[in-house]
Structure formats: C-alpha cells, structure tokens
Design an enzyme around this catalytic site. Structure first.
Site, PDB file in Angstrom:
ATOM      1  N   ALA A  81      72.837  76.220 -36.513  1.00 40.99           N
ATOM      2  CA  ALA A  81      71.906  75.930 -35.426  1.00 40.99           C
ATOM      3  C   ALA A  81      70.617  75.360 -35.980  1.00 40.99           C
ATOM      4  O   ALA A  81      70.183  75.731 -37.081  1.00 40.99           O
ATOM      5  CB  ALA A  81      71.613  77.215 -34.666  1.00 40.99           C
ATOM      6  N   GLY A 126      76.647  78.065 -37.377  1.00 44.46           N
ATOM      7  CA  GLY A 126      77.257  77.178 -36.381  1.00 44.46           C
ATOM      8  C   GLY A 126      78.013  76.008 -37.011  1.00 44.46           C
ATOM      9  O   GLY A 126      78.936  75.468 -36.400  1.00 44.46           O
ATOM     10  N   GLU A 129      81.288  77.385 -37.669  1.00 47.77           N
ATOM     11  CA  GLU A 129      81.920  77.627 -36.364  1.00 47.77           C
ATOM     12  C   GLU A 129      82.434  76.313 -35.756  1.00 47.77           C
ATOM     13  O   GLU A 129      83.500  76.269 -35.147  1.00 47.77           O
ATOM     14  CB  GLU A 129      80.925  78.322 -35.421  1.00 47.77           C
ATOM     15  N   GLU A 149      75.031  84.364 -40.106  1.00 47.91           N
ATOM     16  CA  GLU A 149      74.086  84.720 -39.037  1.00 47.91           C
ATOM     17  C   GLU A 149      73.470  86.099 -39.166  1.00 47.91           C
ATOM     18  O   GLU A 149      72.305  86.293 -38.812  1.00 47.91           O
ATOM     19  CB  GLU A 149      74.778  84.604 -37.664  1.00 47.91           C
TER      20      GLU A 149
HETATM   21  N1  COA Z   1      67.789  74.067 -38.926  1.00 51.93           N
HETATM   22  C1  COA Z   1      66.737  73.215 -39.004  1.00 51.93           C
HETATM   23  N2  COA Z   1      66.346  72.676 -40.157  1.00 51.93           N
HETATM   24  C2  COA Z   1      67.027  72.997 -41.265  1.00 51.93           C
HETATM   25  C3  COA Z   1      68.135  73.863 -41.256  1.00 51.93           C
HETATM   26  C4  COA Z   1      68.498  74.420 -40.007  1.00 51.93           C
HETATM   27  N3  COA Z   1      69.559  75.248 -39.881  1.00 51.93           N
HETATM   28  N4  COA Z   1      68.607  73.999 -42.512  1.00 51.93           N
HETATM   29  C5  COA Z   1      67.820  73.224 -43.280  1.00 51.93           C
HETATM   30  N5  COA Z   1      66.868  72.628 -42.533  1.00 51.93           N
HETATM   31  C6  COA Z   1      65.777  71.731 -42.972  1.00 51.93           C
HETATM   32  C7  COA Z   1      64.803  72.511 -43.855  1.00 51.93           C
HETATM   33  O1  COA Z   1      63.885  73.220 -43.079  1.00 51.93           O
HETATM   34  C8  COA Z   1      64.180  71.363 -44.626  1.00 51.93           C
HETATM   35  O2  COA Z   1      63.227  70.732 -43.819  1.00 51.93           O
HETATM   36  P1  COA Z   1      61.742  70.361 -44.430  1.00 51.93           P
HETATM   37  O3  COA Z   1      62.018  69.266 -45.415  1.00 51.93           O
HETATM   38  O4  COA Z   1      60.988  69.906 -43.213  1.00 51.93           O
HETATM   39  O5  COA Z   1      61.230  71.609 -45.062  1.00 51.93           O
HETATM   40  C9  COA Z   1      65.336  70.387 -44.802  1.00 51.93           C
HETATM   41  O6  COA Z   1      66.297  70.722 -43.815  1.00 51.93           O
HETATM   42  C10 COA Z   1      65.999  70.538 -46.152  1.00 51.93           C
HETATM   43  O7  COA Z   1      66.311  71.913 -46.339  1.00 51.93           O
HETATM   44  P2  COA Z   1      66.245  72.600 -47.783  1.00 51.93           P
HETATM   45  O8  COA Z   1      66.443  74.070 -47.611  1.00 51.93           O
HETATM   46  O9  COA Z   1      65.028  72.137 -48.505  1.00 51.93           O
HETATM   47  O10 COA Z   1      67.530  71.887 -48.433  1.00 51.93           O
HETATM   48  P3  COA Z   1      68.578  72.414 -49.483  1.00 51.93           P
HETATM   49  O11 COA Z   1      69.560  71.307 -49.669  1.00 51.93           O
HETATM   50  O12 COA Z   1      67.897  73.013 -50.681  1.00 51.93           O
HETATM   51  O13 COA Z   1      69.340  73.662 -48.735  1.00 51.93           O
HETATM   52  C11 COA Z   1      70.570  74.761 -46.965  1.00 51.93           C
HETATM   53  C12 COA Z   1      70.093  73.436 -47.594  1.00 51.93           C
HETATM   54  C13 COA Z   1      71.366  74.404 -45.745  1.00 51.93           C
HETATM   55  C14 COA Z   1      71.438  75.529 -47.992  1.00 51.93           C
HETATM   56  C15 COA Z   1      69.349  75.649 -46.610  1.00 51.93           C
HETATM   57  O14 COA Z   1      68.403  74.850 -45.921  1.00 51.93           O
HETATM   58  C16 COA Z   1      69.702  76.825 -45.720  1.00 51.93           C
HETATM   59  O15 COA Z   1      70.163  77.852 -46.218  1.00 51.93           O
HETATM   60  N6  COA Z   1      69.486  76.678 -44.382  1.00 51.93           N
HETATM   61  C17 COA Z   1      69.782  77.721 -43.416  1.00 51.93           C
HETATM   62  C18 COA Z   1      71.265  77.812 -43.200  1.00 51.93           C
HETATM   63  C19 COA Z   1      71.643  78.940 -42.255  1.00 51.93           C
HETATM   64  O16 COA Z   1      71.475  80.109 -42.556  1.00 51.93           O
HETATM   65  N7  COA Z   1      72.197  78.553 -41.122  1.00 51.93           N
HETATM   66  C20 COA Z   1      72.652  79.477 -40.136  1.00 51.93           C
HETATM   67  C21 COA Z   1      71.958  79.187 -38.854  1.00 51.93           C
HETATM   68  S1  COA Z   1      72.554  80.300 -37.606  1.00 51.93           S
END
Ligand code: COA
Length: 276
Positions: A81, A126, A129, A149
C-alpha cells in the site's frame, strides 16, 4: 463496496494522464507495469482501481492468451500500500480502500485468462497480495517478498491471509504473516509461493514470458475451465468438487477445440485452437 473516484484520480483521467499502470501488448500477451518507481510501485487508490478496470476490460478480449503484471525498475515489484497516501486517510477512507482492493483483486483473480506476476523486485504487503491474486508467480533471483503488515500494526487486508493459506497451507502461512517474514526468492519457491525463479542473468519479465509461451498455442476454453476447477478445489467438499469439475469439463466437451485436437492427433499435426 465503494468504487468512488477521488478528485485527484478524476483530474488525472480528465487530463488524459496515466493512473500509474503502463499497458503494452506483445502479440497475445498483455504486460501491465505498475509505473511508480519513485514510490517503489506502491499501490495508490488510482493504481488499485486501474488494475480492476483493466481486469474487467481484459475479460472481453478474446485475443488475449496471458497477462503479465510487473513493476517499473529493478528495486520493487510493489512495496505494498502507498503509505504516504495512507497517512492522509481517515478510518473511513481506509475502509473504502480495503473494499476497493477486494473488488479489484477479485476481478483479477477470477479472470479466465492466465495471469502471471513477474516479481522484478521486492513484493511486500499488498504487493505480494496482488501477486497472490494472479495465477502464477515468477521472481528474479534477488527478490525478497513477504506479508509484512503486522510490523506496521495492521494485518494483510487485500486477501493475503486467505490466498496465502490456499497457496501453501495454514501452518506456514501463519508463521510468515505473524512474524512478518521477508523471504528470499529461492525459499519462496521451495515453499510454493513462487512457481519459478528466473535463471541467472534473466529478468523476471523474460522468465514470465517464457512461462507464458506454451499458452499462446493452447486451447483457451480448456485453460479457463482447468483454472476455475482448480481454484474452487479448496473451497468445496470432495463430492461437490467432483461435480464442479464435471461442469467445467462440459464446457470443453462441447467445444470445437476438442474436436480440432482429435482431428490433429489423427492427422499427426499440431492443433490450431480458436477458443471456440
Ligand atoms: N508507500 C509509499 N512510498 C514508499 C513505499 C510505500 N509502501 N515504499 C517505499 N516508498 C518510497 C520511500 O518512502 C522512498 O521515498 P522518498 O525518496 O521520498 O524517501 C522511496 O519509495 C524509496 O524507498 P527506499 O526505502 O529509500 O528504497 P529502498 O529500495 O532502499 O527500499 C523497500 C525499498 C520497499 C524495501 C522499503 O522502502 C520498504 O520496506 N518499504 C515498506 C514496505 C512495506 O512494509 N510495505 C507493506 C505496506 S502494507
């Protein structure tokens, strides 16, 4: 279930702009790419709505033999999400979003055309999912995935608790969900979450197109009937399941494609299936 459009989505559409999913066609295969690499292809309302709209439109396309869903860039298939969008939502809006997830992923899941999630990068929450609502999953070797989540104080809300159990059984699904585990692709393949891991040097998209290749010449009515029968198996008692299988067989029994296969076998040639 709400299908209301937000003002922003309406503005984007009115301007003829993208709502975050790029669509291309390679012969009989459609490729849908979530195109928000700067947010790691996170699922905004607009993207979830668009995936539902594309799924409903694909149903009517008799020339399609497979759909591949992937993400832009190499970091993420989909980071779940959109947590930035979520921050501005009140409880009622989150409830609406969950309903939208449900409708869109159901319409994707129930497509009679095989769908393949090509995990080019991480698939969390998501994102996984979404992949579980597809028929098959293919992952690049470097990918990690998981239903993460609970680490955010919520639970999977787009079908994860139900579809993961159906894919790999309750014991392992419970472990992955409760501990919010992030699995490497090869372990996900061993567990049966992922059908295939791409070969060294091969992209997830290439591996997905390779998986799809035999479907191009396959009999679409048989493919749709087989997928539906298998999908219902875990919901039905055995006798009901056998009746359902019989009903699905019936659709192939009256098809021209079945007669074509028999004629081709007798003539020692390849069948030409028309989906009739
Ligand atoms: N929603 C919105 N923005 C997101 C996002 C999400 N789920 N996941 C990553 N982003 C954004 C970050 O905020 C960042 O934005 P910024 O440049 O404005 O700070 C950009 O994407 C890059 O993210 P970053 O974490 O720096 O990249 P990365 O390649 O090192 O890591 C992930 C990527 C996906 C591993 C890490 O961002 C992460 O763990 N995100 C959350 C995932 C999660 O738990 N999702 C479940 C949601 S229910």
């Amino acid at each position: 279930m709400s299908e209301r459009m937000t003002t922003t989505e309406r503005e984007i559409e009115a301007a003829g702009g993208s709502v975050g999913v790029k669509v291309e066609r390679r012969g009989a295969v459609a490729i849908w790419t979530i195109d928000r690499a700067d947010r790691r292809n996170a699922l905004s309302r607009a993207v979830v709505r668009e995936l539902g709209r594309l799924s409903r439109a694909a149903r009517a396309d008799r020339t399609l033999r497979a759909i591949v869903i992937t993400g832009a860039g190499e970091q993420a298939f989909c980071a779940g999400a959109d947590l930035k969008e979520r921050q501005g939502m009140n409880e009622e809006e989150v409830r609406d979003f969950l309903s939208l997830y449900r409708v869109s992923f159901r319409d994707l899941d129930e497509l009679p055309i095989p769908t393949i999630a090509a995990l080019n990068g991480v698939a969390f929450g998501g994102g996984l999912e979404l992949a579980l609502a597809c028929d098959f999953r293919v992952a690049a070797r470097h990918v990690e995935l998981g239903l993460t989540e609970t680490s955010l104080g919520i639970i999977p809300g787009a079908g994860g608790t139900q579809r993961l159990v159906r894919a790999i059984g309750a014991a392992k699904a419970k472990e992955l969900i409760v501990f919010a585990r992030r699995l490497p692709a090869l372990e996900a393949e061993r567990l049966g979450i992922v059908n295939r891991v791409a070969k060294e040097g091969q992209s997830a998209l290439e591996a997905a197109l390779e998986l799809a290749d035999p479907l191009l010449g396959a009999a679409p009515i048989a493919i749709a009937a087989a997928m539906e029968a298998v999908d219902r198996a875990s919901d039905l008692a055995l006798e009901d399941g056998l009746s359902f299988e019989r009903a699905c067989y019936e659709r192939t029994l009256v098809s021209q494609d079945r007669l074509e296969a028999l004629a081709a076998f007798a003539a020692k040639r390849k069948p030409v299936f028309r989906g009739e």
